[in-house]
Write an enzyme that holds these catalytic residues in place. Sequence first.
Site, short mmCIF file in Angstrom:
data_model
loop_
_atom_site.label_atom_id
_atom_site.label_comp_id
_atom_site.label_asym_id
_atom_site.label_seq_id
_atom_site.Cartn_x
_atom_site.Cartn_y
_atom_site.Cartn_z
N TYR A 205 0.64 -1.12 0.21
CA TYR A 205 -0.02 0.01 0.08
C TYR A 205 0.84 1.31 0.12
O TYR A 205 0.31 2.27 -0.39
CB TYR A 205 -1.08 -0.02 1.31
CG TYR A 205 -2.00 -1.08 1.12
CD1 TYR A 205 -3.27 -0.64 0.44
CD2 TYR A 205 -1.87 -2.36 1.57
CE1 TYR A 205 -4.25 -1.74 0.06
CE2 TYR A 205 -2.80 -3.13 1.64
CZ TYR A 205 -4.04 -2.87 0.65
OH TYR A 205 -5.02 -4.05 0.53
N ILE A 206 1.85 1.26 0.58
CA ILE A 206 2.63 2.37 0.51
C ILE A 206 3.76 2.31 -0.53
O ILE A 206 4.46 1.58 -0.91
CB ILE A 206 3.73 2.43 1.91
CG1 ILE A 206 2.89 2.44 2.93
CG2 ILE A 206 4.78 3.40 1.84
CD1 ILE A 206 3.57 2.44 4.32
#
Length: 948
Positions: A906-907
Amino acid sequence: MSSSDDDVPLATRKAVNGTSPSQRRSPIFPTKISKATDKKVDAEYEAMDVDNLGENVPQGISISNGPVTQVSSDEENGSRRNAKRKGRKPTVKEESSASGSDSDAPLQNKRRRTNGAAKQAPVESDDDVPLAKKRSPALSKSKSPTVVRMPVTITGGHDDSDSDIPLAAAKLSKEKAAIMKEQRQTADKLQAQDKKRKPAVKKEESESDDDVPLSKRRAAVGKPKPNGVKKEPTPSDDDDDDDVPLAKKRATKAVAAPKKAAAAKKEPTAVKKEVKGKGRAKKSETPATVQENEEEEEDDEDDTFKWWENPDTMNTIKWTTLEHNGVLFPPPYEPLPKNVKMKYNGVEVTLPVQAEEVAGFFGAMLDSPHASNPKFCENFFNDFREILAKNGGARDPSGKKIPIKTFDKCDFTPMAEYFEARKAEKKAMTPAEKKAEKHKKDEAEKKYTTCLLDGRKERVGNFRVEPPGLFRGRGDHPKTGKVKLRVEPEQVTLNIGKGAAIPPPPEGHKWGGINHDDKVTWLATWKENINGNIKYVMLAADSSLKGQSDYKKFEKARELKKYIGQIRDDYNKELRSQIMKDRQRATAIYLIDVLALRAGNEKGEDEADTVGCCSLRYEHVTLEEPNKLVFDFLGKDSIRYHDTVEVSPQVFKNMKIFKKAPKTNGDLIFDRVNTGDLNKKLQSYMKGLSAKVFRTYNASWTMQREMMKIPNSGSVHDKYLAYNEANRMVAILCNHQRTVSSTHEESLGKAQDRIKALRYQKLRLKRQILFLEPKQKKKNPEYFKPDPEIDDEEWIKEHQKQLITQEEEKITKKFEKENEKLAENKEKEMKPSELKDRLKVLKEMEDEFKKENKTGTVEPKSKTATVEKIKASIEKMEERIKKMEADVRVKDDNKTVALGTSKINYIDPRLTVMFCKKYNVPIEKLFTKTLRDKFKWALESANEDWEF
C-alpha cells in the site's frame, strides 16, 4: 494470516457471523427515500443529547487491536460456529435468470442475497411494491457484546479509557481531519493547474469550465473521451509537466540528452554510496574502483530492462516472444513401508495406495490444531471414505474387507510416528549431506526457474504445481479438511509464444491445452478442485511485467490525489439523495474512504463468511448515539474486525435508515449497491479508479506526511524506529491486523534474556575498571552495582553456567564443522584429543567466574586496557541495550499490527527509497533482498526529493 475463533464465545460468534435463525425474507424498501422518512430521522437525531456536534466532527478511523477478551456465559463453550450464510428465500416463485451473473442487472430491480446463489427475475420497477407487513413485536435493538477491553473508540479523547488506546492510533485520529484538509488543498491546486492549461485547447473542444461537468474536464490536453476519462498526457502535450510522473520526465530528458550526459549519469553520487543494495551502490565506489569496473558495469546495465525509464512502452501487448519449460509436478507418491499401517478399531488395515496417501496426509497433521477441528475431521473423513470406496476398500490382515464407518475408530498414530521419524532423520543429516541434497534439488528445478521473455531472461515465480494434501483454508473455512487432489498434466494449459518449442509433458501424459496469448502474463494455468479457483504460474515479483503492474497501481493512486476533492464533494452531497441507491453508494464510498474498509464482495455458502463494506449485514453494525458505529464482523483472512468509530451525523442517520424495519439479521445493509456499482461511479472521475485505490492513496499520502515530520538527525537506528512508527500509522489507518503469534511470548522472553546477558557483560566491564583502579568503588559505589534487572547473585551464577555450556557447544560445533570440511577435501581428520584440548578453556572460564564472584573484579583480557577504553566500551554496550529494548518494545506494540502488508502493498516504495536517500539510511534496513529486487524500478527512479 489466518485466524481461529476457538476462544471467542459462541454467542459472540453468532453475532459476528449472523447465524441467527430468524432471516428476513420480505421485499426491501422502495427505490426512493421519502422526505417524511428523512424528517423523522432528523427529528430523532435532534432529540438526542448532542453537544456542539455538527457536520465537521472528527473523521473516524477504524482500528483493530487484536483479540478482544469477552465476558460471556458461553465463554467455555468450545463448539465452533457454522460459517455458512443462510439464504433469504423469496416470497414468490422466481424464474431463473438468463445470465450466469447478475452483476450487470440494475440492483433496484431485484432482491440482493447474502449467498449470491439464487437470482430473481427482473421487474420493470418496484416503486409500487408495498412495504412488508410490520412485525407485531418491535425489533429489539442490536447490541454489541460486552467486552473487557473494547478496541479503540475514536471519540476525541473524552473517554476515561484512553489508557487502552495506542498512542499511534490516538495521534492519527486527531490528525485525520488535517490530513483530509491537506488532500483537498492538493486536489484544488492540481485542478487549478489543469484549468490554466485549458485556454490552449481549441474552443470547439473545450467549453467554459463553469458549464462543463467535472467528468468532462479531466483531460489536460485534447478532446475528452465520451465517458469523461482523463487522457494520459505525454511530455509533448504541454510544456508544463508538473503532473507527469518522474519516471516519464526522466525518459523524456533521456531521449533529448546528448550521449555525454548519459555517460556522466554513470558517475556515482554520495547518496548512492550510502544507500546499499541498489545496483552499483552495493560496492564501495571510489573513482578508481569505478574506472576499473566501468566496462563490466556497463555490460550489467545492458542486461537490465529499465522499462521504468519509458513507461509509454507499457501497453496491452505484454510480450512478443515467450519461451519456458512448463511447470514442475510433485514427485509421485511412495507407498509406506508394509509395517506402517492405519488401525481401525485396534486392527491394522491395508489400504489402497490412493487411500493410503490421503490417510497419510491426516497422519502427518495429527499433532496440529487442525486434527482437533471437528469440521476439518468431518470433511477429511467424508473424502477419505469416498476415495476408499472408489479404490476397493480396506482389508484386515486376513485379506477380508473391513468397512470404515466411524472416524473415532481410526488410529493414524503409526503413520504420524513414521513421519516424525523421517523428520528426525532429516534433521540429523550432516551439513554436507544437506548441502548435497539441496544441490540435487536445485539442479532438478533449475530449468523451470527462468523463462525467455522477448529474448531476455526473466525469473519465474511459482513454477511448482501444488502437491496434493488436505485443504486448510483461512479461519473457519467450511471446506477445511477436504482433499486437494493431485493435479495432472491433462488439467494444465500452457501459454507460450508461437513457434517456441513446447515443453514435453511427463511421460504418459499430455497437456490440457496450448495458448499463444500475448495479452496475458501467465505461463500456465489449471483449476483446483476445492473451490474451483483458477491457479496461475506467473513471473517472479522482480520481473519486468510484475514491476510494471506495481508501477501502474501506485501511479493510479498518485493520480487520485487530483480528483479526491471532487469525489468527496459529490459523495457528501449524495449522502442526502432521495434515491436509495445513490445514498447507499455515497455512504459506502464514505466508509471506504474515511474508515479504510475493504470494498467487499458477496460470498457463496461454500466460502468462509468474511465480509467488507458492500457485504455488511444488519448484525455487523450497531448504532450508538449520537454518531458512533460499532462494527463487528470477520474481515479478510477471517480475522475479527471489532471497532467503534465516529462518523458524520448524516452517515449515522443514513445507517439508521438502512437498518430500519423490516430489515433484521441476515439482511444486507447496502442492499442496492455492490462493488461493481461503486467502481462504475468512481471511473466516471478517473480511468481505472476502483474502491481499492483509496487504500493505496490514503496509505501513501499518510506515510509521506508522517515522514515529513521525522527530523534528519540522530542515529540510523533512531531514524529506522521513526520510519516504523510512521509505517505503524499507516497500518492502523488500513486496519492491517494479524493474530498474535503462538511463539510471541517465547520470542519476547528470549529477547529479554539477551538483554539481561548484555547487562551482565556491562557489569563485567565495570568490574574490569575496579581491577585496574579498586579505589573507584568508594568514590561511586552506585555506578558499580549490577543493573536492577540482574541484581541477583543466584541469577548471575546460573547465567555463568549457561555461558560455559554455550562455549562448550560452540567449540564442539566448530570442531565438527572443521572435520567435515577436511573429510570433503579428503584430508586427514582431527583426533578427539584435539577437541579435548580445546575444551580446557571451560575450566579456565569456571575458575575465572569463581574468582569474580569472590573478589567482585575481572582481569581485562587485553594488556593495553585502560579505564578510558573500558568506559568507551561500556557506553557502546549501553547503546546496544537501548537499541534492543526499543526493538522489543516495538515488537510487542506491533504484535497485532501487520507492518509488512502496508509497506509492501500500500505504501509507494519510492517513498521508502526517498527516505533512505534523504536520511542516509541503508536500504537494507527497510527492504529485504527480495523487496529490493521486486522494487528495483523504485530504487532507480526515485531521488531524495521525490514526492507521492
